[in-house]
Design a protein around this motif. Structure first.
Motif, PDB file in Angstrom:
ATOM      1  N   LEU A 367       0.828  -1.204   0.000  1.00 49.74           N
ATOM      2  CA  LEU A 367       0.000   0.000   0.000  1.00 49.74           C
ATOM      3  C   LEU A 367       0.859   1.249   0.000  1.00 49.74           C
ATOM      4  O   LEU A 367       0.512   2.252  -0.640  1.00 49.74           O
ATOM      5  CB  LEU A 367      -0.923  -0.018   1.225  1.00 49.74           C
ATOM      6  CG  LEU A 367      -1.878   1.160   1.365  1.00 49.74           C
ATOM      7  CD1 LEU A 367      -2.805   1.262   0.166  1.00 49.74           C
ATOM      8  CD2 LEU A 367      -2.677   1.037   2.659  1.00 49.74           C
ATOM      9  N   ASP A 368       1.983   1.215   0.678  1.00 52.09           N
ATOM     10  CA  ASP A 368       2.856   2.386   0.757  1.00 52.09           C
ATOM     11  C   ASP A 368       3.326   2.812  -0.637  1.00 52.09           C
ATOM     12  O   ASP A 368       3.278   3.998  -0.984  1.00 52.09           O
ATOM     13  CB  ASP A 368       4.062   2.066   1.645  1.00 52.09           C
ATOM     14  CG  ASP A 368       4.877   3.298   1.980  1.00 52.09           C
ATOM     15  OD1 ASP A 368       4.354   4.201   2.643  1.00 52.09           O
ATOM     16  OD2 ASP A 368       6.053   3.353   1.557  1.00 52.09           O
ATOM     17  N   ALA A 369       3.745   1.860  -1.458  1.00 50.23           N
ATOM     18  CA  ALA A 369       4.206   2.191  -2.811  1.00 50.23           C
ATOM     19  C   ALA A 369       3.056   2.680  -3.676  1.00 50.23           C
ATOM     20  O   ALA A 369       3.213   3.612  -4.478  1.00 50.23           O
ATOM     21  CB  ALA A 369       4.866   0.970  -3.445  1.00 50.23           C
ATOM     22  N   VAL A 370       1.880   2.062  -3.532  1.00 48.97           N
ATOM     23  CA  VAL A 370       0.716   2.488  -4.304  1.00 48.97           C
ATOM     24  C   VAL A 370       0.338   3.925  -3.962  1.00 48.97           C
ATOM     25  O   VAL A 370       0.048   4.739  -4.851  1.00 48.97           O
ATOM     26  CB  VAL A 370      -0.468   1.531  -4.049  1.00 48.97           C
ATOM     27  CG1 VAL A 370      -1.753   2.085  -4.654  1.00 48.97           C
ATOM     28  CG2 VAL A 370      -0.169   0.154  -4.616  1.00 48.97           C
ATOM     29  N   VAL A 371       0.373   4.259  -2.682  1.00 49.98           N
ATOM     30  CA  VAL A 371       0.011   5.617  -2.263  1.00 49.98           C
ATOM     31  C   VAL A 371       1.032   6.632  -2.761  1.00 49.98           C
ATOM     32  O   VAL A 371       0.671   7.755  -3.155  1.00 49.98           O
ATOM     33  CB  VAL A 371      -0.149   5.679  -0.730  1.00 49.98           C
ATOM     34  CG1 VAL A 371      -0.265   7.118  -0.242  1.00 49.98           C
ATOM     35  CG2 VAL A 371      -1.381   4.882  -0.309  1.00 49.98           C
ATOM     36  N   ASP A 372       2.299   6.269  -2.789  1.00 46.37           N
ATOM     37  CA  ASP A 372       3.313   7.183  -3.355  1.00 46.37           C
ATOM     38  C   ASP A 372       2.996   7.479  -4.821  1.00 46.37           C
ATOM     39  O   ASP A 372       3.082   8.641  -5.263  1.00 46.37           O
ATOM     40  CB  ASP A 372       4.705   6.563  -3.230  1.00 46.37           C
ATOM     41  CG  ASP A 372       5.276   6.663  -1.826  1.00 46.37           C
ATOM     42  OD1 ASP A 372       4.760   7.479  -1.032  1.00 46.37           O
ATOM     43  OD2 ASP A 372       6.225   5.921  -1.523  1.00 46.37           O
ATOM     44  N   THR A 373       2.638   6.449  -5.567  1.00 51.26           N
ATOM     45  CA  THR A 373       2.262   6.654  -6.968  1.00 51.26           C
ATOM     46  C   THR A 373       1.029   7.541  -7.081  1.00 51.26           C
ATOM     47  O   THR A 373       0.957   8.453  -7.921  1.00 51.26           O
ATOM     48  CB  THR A 373       1.996   5.304  -7.656  1.00 51.26           C
ATOM     49  OG1 THR A 373       3.173   4.511  -7.613  1.00 51.26           O
ATOM     50  CG2 THR A 373       1.558   5.491  -9.103  1.00 51.26           C
ATOM     51  N   LEU A 374       0.051   7.302  -6.226  1.00 55.30           N
ATOM     52  CA  LEU A 374      -1.177   8.094  -6.262  1.00 55.30           C
ATOM     53  C   LEU A 374      -0.910   9.563  -5.945  1.00 55.30           C
ATOM     54  O   LEU A 374      -1.479  10.457  -6.591  1.00 55.30           O
ATOM     55  CB  LEU A 374      -2.191   7.517  -5.278  1.00 55.30           C
ATOM     56  CG  LEU A 374      -3.562   8.201  -5.243  1.00 55.30           C
ATOM     57  CD1 LEU A 374      -4.241   8.140  -6.609  1.00 55.30           C
ATOM     58  CD2 LEU A 374      -4.452   7.557  -4.181  1.00 55.30           C
ATOM     59  N   ARG A 375      -0.046   9.820  -4.990  1.00 60.17           N
ATOM     60  CA  ARG A 375       0.274  11.218  -4.667  1.00 60.17           C
ATOM     61  C   ARG A 375       0.947  11.920  -5.851  1.00 60.17           C
ATOM     62  O   ARG A 375       0.707  13.105  -6.094  1.00 60.17           O
ATOM     63  CB  ARG A 375       1.175  11.275  -3.425  1.00 60.17           C
ATOM     64  CG  ARG A 375       0.487  10.814  -2.151  1.00 60.17           C
ATOM     65  CD  ARG A 375       1.452  10.754  -1.002  1.00 60.17           C
ATOM     66  NE  ARG A 375       1.725  12.073  -0.444  1.00 60.17           N
ATOM     67  CZ  ARG A 375       2.793  12.365   0.290  1.00 60.17           C
ATOM     68  NH1 ARG A 375       3.725  11.441   0.510  1.00 60.17           N
ATOM     69  NH2 ARG A 375       2.945  13.572   0.775  1.00 60.17           N
TER      70      ARG A 375
END
Length: 398
Positions: A367-375
């Motif tokens: 989830l951490d990597a996905v959220v970085d991409t989303l930001r």
């Protein structure tokens, strides 16, 4: 940054499944990184109609669902109060992230956000593709095609999903496309099954036709031939009113003693059941990117999925489980799944797949990597919106 995640429905038993769980996961991940993320949705089936103000630690603005078109199920629910409050909520947000479907909540809110000029991100979860349904076609003409073209970002899980969504607006261009996979929080590796404990096979998803629970039940006789003490657990909200039918099917096959239906689980209960199982099975033929499969992988639980599911290529490449051929109403589906389960119940094969599953979730779907991409996507969207209508369109994601 203040982000509103708009999703159709939340219930105590998580009847709407994936889109709401994804929205909550993203909100939690964004908040952990200092963003102001909140959920806006309809709420239903809460005791005494008392809608919570937070869900799984995420601030939530829930409005009581009104079933105005019952024959359309979740697509036919709405809330005049939510739609009336929407302009004020949207104007207060830096980004409006809509988990879009053909319904009476997410589509009108997305249309309003576009009209107000708010930075608009759409996430379709594999739910928007060309259709021959006349009602759905009318919805496309009345607003869906327009909002897909006007969005500042349209998120897809797989290249195939992007192509299907683009086909809805063709020959016109869709808004800028970005790939965003689903993510889950890292989990400790599960302990392998111990000697003397019956092997346990788990299904943990909505019990409805689209997930093919009958193929899960159909696998039981094949497995019991080799492991007569094996236990099969059917978990998840009974949104298709099929749970009793599945128990009856098991009895008709002479394996009723091996199947247990335990109903809907909360997040803690889901993880506990995954950790206690030996194999996870999701027979869904059409599943864009199952969160439940990701959760199984995250604890190191080998999975059996169909070749047509969105995660099938990743599972196969990593050796994190087994893929099976499947087709609607094919009587061979159950036996195929049963044979795949038997392969993973072999101690050596199961241990190897378990390690591969845990690594796959950690290396590709945190989830951490996905959220970085989303930001990063949010940043690009806000930058383009502030630059005005003459801004260039960025290259589309592969």
């Amino acid at each position: 940054m203040k982000v509103l995640h708009i999703v159709t429905l939340h219930t105590p038993t998580h009847d709407f499944g994936g889109p709401t769980r994804v929205a909550l996961n993203l909100c939690r991940g964004l908040r952990a990184k200092g963003e102001q993320a909140a959920l806006v949705a309809l709420g239903d089936n809460f005791p005494a109609g008392r809608l919570p103000r937070s869900v799984d630690g995420v601030p939530a603005r829930l409005f009581q669902a009104r079933h105005v078109l019952p024959r359309f199920e979740v697509s036919g629910i709405t809330s005049p109060a939510l739609l009336a409050a929407a302009p004020r909520m949207l104007r207060s947000a830096d980004v409006v992230h809509v988990h879009l479907m053909r319904d009476l909540i997410t589509l009108p809110v997305a249309m309003l956000a576009a009209r107000l000029g708010r930075p608009l991100v759409l996430q379709t979860h594999g739910m928007i593709d060309p259709t021959r349904n006349r009602v759905a076609q009318a919805v496309d003409v009345l607003g869906l095609r327009r909002v897909l073209k006007e969005a500042d970002a349209v998120l897809h899980l797989t290249p195939q999903e992007r192509e299907l969504t683009e086909a809805v607006v063709a020959p016109d261009p869709m808004g800028p496309a970005y790939r965003l996979v689903n993510g889950v929080a890292p989990q400790p590796m599960r302990e392998p099954g111990g000697a003397g404990r019956p092997p346990t096979v788990l299904y943990c998803a909505r019990v409805q036709e689209g997930k093919r629970p009958q193929d899960f039940v159909g696998a039981i006789p094949t497995v019991l031939d080799k492991h007569p003490d094996a236990r099969f657990v059917l978990a998840g909200p009974d949104t298709g009113a099929l749970a009793d039918d599945m128990l009856a099917l098991a009895r008709s096959l002479g394996v009723g003693h091996a199947l247990e239906y335990i109903g809907a689980l909360d997040r803690t209960g889901v993880i506990a059941r995954l950790r206690a199982a030996d194999v996870y099975v999701l027979p869904s033929i059409k599943d864009a990117f199952s969160v439940s499969v990701l959760e199984a992988l995250s604890v190191g639980l080998p999975v059996v999925v169909t070749r047509t599911s969105g995660l099938a290529p990743d599972v196969a490449a990593a050796g994190a489980g087994r893929l099976v051929d499947s087709a609607p109403d094919d009587p061979r589906n159950g036996a195929r799944i049963g044979r795949a389960v038997l392969e993973l119940l072999d101690p050596g094969a199961g241990a190897a797949a378990s390690r591969a599953a845990w690594r796959l979730a950690r290396e590709s779907f945190t989830l951490d990597a996905v959220v970085d991409t989303l930001r990063e996507i949010y940043g690009a969207v806000c930058g383009r919106v502030s630059a005005g209508p003459s801004r260039p369109t960025p290259p589309r994601a592969p």
